[in-house]
Design a protein around this motif. Structure first.
Motif, mmCIF file in Angstrom:
data_model
loop_
_atom_site.group_PDB
_atom_site.id
_atom_site.type_symbol
_atom_site.label_atom_id
_atom_site.label_comp_id
_atom_site.label_asym_id
_atom_site.label_seq_id
_atom_site.Cartn_x
_atom_site.Cartn_y
_atom_site.Cartn_z
ATOM 1 N N SER A 3 0.844 -1.185 0.000
ATOM 2 C CA SER A 3 0.000 0.000 0.000
ATOM 3 C C SER A 3 0.877 1.232 0.000
ATOM 4 O O SER A 3 1.920 1.264 0.665
ATOM 5 C CB SER A 3 -0.914 0.011 1.225
ATOM 6 O OG SER A 3 -1.686 1.196 1.235
ATOM 7 N N LEU A 4 0.462 2.229 -0.743
ATOM 8 C CA LEU A 4 1.178 3.497 -0.740
ATOM 9 C C LEU A 4 0.891 4.287 0.523
ATOM 10 O O LEU A 4 1.677 5.131 0.924
ATOM 11 C CB LEU A 4 0.784 4.320 -1.960
ATOM 12 C CG LEU A 4 1.103 3.709 -3.316
ATOM 13 C CD1 LEU A 4 0.540 4.585 -4.424
ATOM 14 C CD2 LEU A 4 2.593 3.523 -3.496
ATOM 15 N N PHE A 5 -0.251 4.004 1.154
ATOM 16 C CA PHE A 5 -0.647 4.737 2.345
ATOM 17 C C PHE A 5 0.217 4.306 3.529
ATOM 18 O O PHE A 5 0.459 3.127 3.737
ATOM 19 C CB PHE A 5 -2.130 4.504 2.663
ATOM 20 C CG PHE A 5 -3.036 5.153 1.657
ATOM 21 C CD1 PHE A 5 -3.481 6.446 1.841
ATOM 22 C CD2 PHE A 5 -3.420 4.472 0.519
ATOM 23 C CE1 PHE A 5 -4.303 7.056 0.910
ATOM 24 C CE2 PHE A 5 -4.250 5.064 -0.425
ATOM 25 C CZ PHE A 5 -4.688 6.356 -0.229
ATOM 26 N N LYS A 6 0.670 5.266 4.283
ATOM 27 C CA LYS A 6 1.515 5.017 5.461
ATOM 28 C C LYS A 6 0.888 5.677 6.681
ATOM 29 O O LYS A 6 0.157 6.661 6.561
ATOM 30 C CB LYS A 6 2.925 5.592 5.260
ATOM 31 C CG LYS A 6 3.621 5.115 3.997
ATOM 32 C CD LYS A 6 3.890 3.631 4.034
ATOM 33 C CE LYS A 6 4.596 3.195 2.751
ATOM 34 N NZ LYS A 6 4.388 1.833 2.418
ATOM 35 N N ILE A 38 0.089 9.532 1.967
ATOM 36 C CA ILE A 38 1.005 8.950 0.995
ATOM 37 C C ILE A 38 2.208 9.871 0.905
ATOM 38 O O ILE A 38 2.078 11.010 0.448
ATOM 39 C CB ILE A 38 0.350 8.812 -0.394
ATOM 40 C CG1 ILE A 38 -0.901 7.949 -0.333
ATOM 41 C CG2 ILE A 38 1.355 8.242 -1.390
ATOM 42 C CD1 ILE A 38 -1.680 7.892 -1.634
ATOM 43 N N THR A 89 6.051 9.727 -3.647
ATOM 44 C CA THR A 89 6.371 8.387 -4.127
ATOM 45 C C THR A 89 6.379 8.368 -5.649
ATOM 46 O O THR A 89 5.476 8.914 -6.280
ATOM 47 C CB THR A 89 5.310 7.376 -3.626
ATOM 48 O OG1 THR A 89 5.199 7.464 -2.215
ATOM 49 C CG2 THR A 89 5.663 5.965 -4.022
ATOM 50 N N ASP A 119 -2.996 0.667 -5.633
ATOM 51 C CA ASP A 119 -3.856 1.565 -4.869
ATOM 52 C C ASP A 119 -4.554 2.501 -5.839
ATOM 53 O O ASP A 119 -4.041 2.787 -6.919
ATOM 54 C CB ASP A 119 -3.024 2.409 -3.886
ATOM 55 C CG ASP A 119 -2.677 1.657 -2.619
ATOM 56 O OD1 ASP A 119 -3.567 0.992 -2.061
ATOM 57 O OD2 ASP A 119 -1.519 1.740 -2.187
ATOM 58 N N ILE A 146 -6.162 6.263 -6.689
ATOM 59 C CA ILE A 146 -6.078 7.683 -6.354
ATOM 60 C C ILE A 146 -7.183 8.390 -7.129
ATOM 61 O O ILE A 146 -7.246 8.310 -8.359
ATOM 62 C CB ILE A 146 -4.703 8.266 -6.728
ATOM 63 C CG1 ILE A 146 -3.609 7.571 -5.921
ATOM 64 C CG2 ILE A 146 -4.687 9.771 -6.503
ATOM 65 C CD1 ILE A 146 -2.208 7.974 -6.303
#
Length: 88
Positions: A2-5, A23, A26, A70, A72
């Motif tokens: 996942s790009l979400f952190k 995010i 990236t 993911d 967007i």
């Protein structure tokens, strides 16, 4: 994948804790573009018209599967900057 952190990392969170979710900057590869007319019902409002499906730029092709990546929402209120780095 996942790009979400989260900050702090999820395994350091406890019930009632606060965290930041986002995010970080990236480099990604667009693997699909969804255009919806009427807007797609994805469970949030406003319903998206255009969504990008992305994976990290170094994500291997052989690891891609139907639901990889993911999404967007390009019409989101969240800040987003897109810059073309290369075209395959």
């Amino acid at each position: 994948m996942s790009l979400f952190k989260t900050d702090p990392e999820p395994w350091n969170l406890h019930v009632g804790d606060s965290c930041l979710v986002g995010i970080p900057e990236t480099l990604v590869r667009i693997i699909d573009i969804g255009r919806y007319d009427p807007p797609q019902d994805v469970g949030w409002l406003p319903r998206p018209h255009t969504m990008l499906v992305v994976v990290p730029a170094d994500y291997p092709d052989e690891a891609l599967f139907e639901d990889a990546g993911d999404t967007i929402d390009l019409d989101s209120a969240a800040p987003l900057a897109v810059e073309l780095v290369s075209r395959s």
